[in-house]
Design an enzyme around this catalytic site. Sequence first.
Site, short mmCIF file in Angstrom:
data_model
loop_
_atom_site.label_atom_id
_atom_site.label_comp_id
_atom_site.label_asym_id
_atom_site.label_seq_id
_atom_site.Cartn_x
_atom_site.Cartn_y
_atom_site.Cartn_z
N PHE A 1 0.56 -1.14 -0.14
CA PHE A 1 0.23 0.22 0.32
C PHE A 1 0.77 1.47 -0.11
O PHE A 1 1.90 1.31 0.37
CB PHE A 1 -0.91 0.15 1.64
CG PHE A 1 -0.27 0.26 2.42
CD1 PHE A 1 0.32 0.55 3.34
CD2 PHE A 1 0.04 -1.05 3.44
CE1 PHE A 1 0.85 1.08 4.70
CE2 PHE A 1 0.99 -1.15 4.28
CZ PHE A 1 1.48 0.01 4.66
N CYS A 2 0.17 2.27 -0.26
CA CYS A 2 0.95 3.34 -0.72
C CYS A 2 0.05 4.54 -0.10
O CYS A 2 -1.04 4.50 0.34
CB CYS A 2 2.10 3.87 -1.54
SG CYS A 2 0.79 3.54 -2.99
N THR A 3 -0.11 6.15 -0.16
CA THR A 3 -0.47 6.80 -0.29
C THR A 3 -1.55 7.19 -1.18
O THR A 3 -2.66 6.31 -0.47
CB THR A 3 0.33 8.35 -0.40
OG1 THR A 3 0.72 8.22 0.86
CG2 THR A 3 -0.55 9.64 0.44
#
Length: 330
Positions: A193-195
């Site tokens: 996951f990331c922003t």
Amino acid sequence: MQTPCSESSSLESGTPVCVAALYRFAPFEHFASLREPLLELCTREGIRGTLLLAAEGINGTIAGSHEGIARVLEHIRALPGCADVDVKLSGASVMPFHRMKVRLKREIVTMGQPGIDPLASVGTYVEPQDWNALIADPGTIVIDTRNDYEVAVGTFERAIDPKTASFRDFPEWFRAERERLLGAGTPPKVAMFCTGGIRCEKSTAFLKQEGIEEVYHLKGGILKYLETVPEEESLWRGECFVFDERVTIGHGLVEGSYGLCRACRRPVSAEDRASPLYEEGVSCPACHGERTEEQRASYRERHKQAALAAARGEEHIGAVQSGHADERTG
């Protein structure tokens, strides 16, 4: 508390400023020619922020009036392959950017790995409402693909922190840690996951290229998760760093509690601000040892001029550039 703006009900939104984080991998054969019309439109509509254009697509975060953002998004959706551009909308109490920039880049998020094409091969998207079950599964390895200063502010339960200073470092970290993470047998599921989702597009494509088949990523990123998953059901802990003057946001995309170090552009907590190494506009515990006294003197003068401009009711633009622009929507 500020609530996020909405494309469907922007006029009814309680926030004076609409913030749009967006990206799209799309084949822009002549991407340089897209710059001027986009910049002219944003300037005309009073939009500020940063948009990156490359042969592989568009990425960035912009802010302005709800109507202005809607017009810019309409323009972007008319670009080749951008009808379904991924957009996360939120609100801000004040304008979170100083100026408008449209930059031409080699990559819209810099990984520095040749041959990575999210349009050709990418991990399996997981909707926010299904994310908890995936990352709670003991058979899933959960990896936070963001940088160390972002992870320090908040992350998901069970997530592994690669402790990378830049997204460019992720491939080297994974290759070094692959055997320890995945073992010698059948590889486990890998969830990343990331922003906003863009770094995961590339990191999952990278893992697929490395021969990892069962790779998943959070659709819409942390921003979509915080917007849609109720706090009482959430496995997110802390706040989420964003690359603008809001610094961090929390559940419901409300503005967070962190400030920003003007020297290094890292987030600073109340504890950081109480440190003897913290000086507003000059240094924080994270960067104090990275700067010379001459640099701090320069920052001190810049901060003084900014305060004088504010007292006169003027806007002072003198932010230190940190090299984070390529990861604005994460």
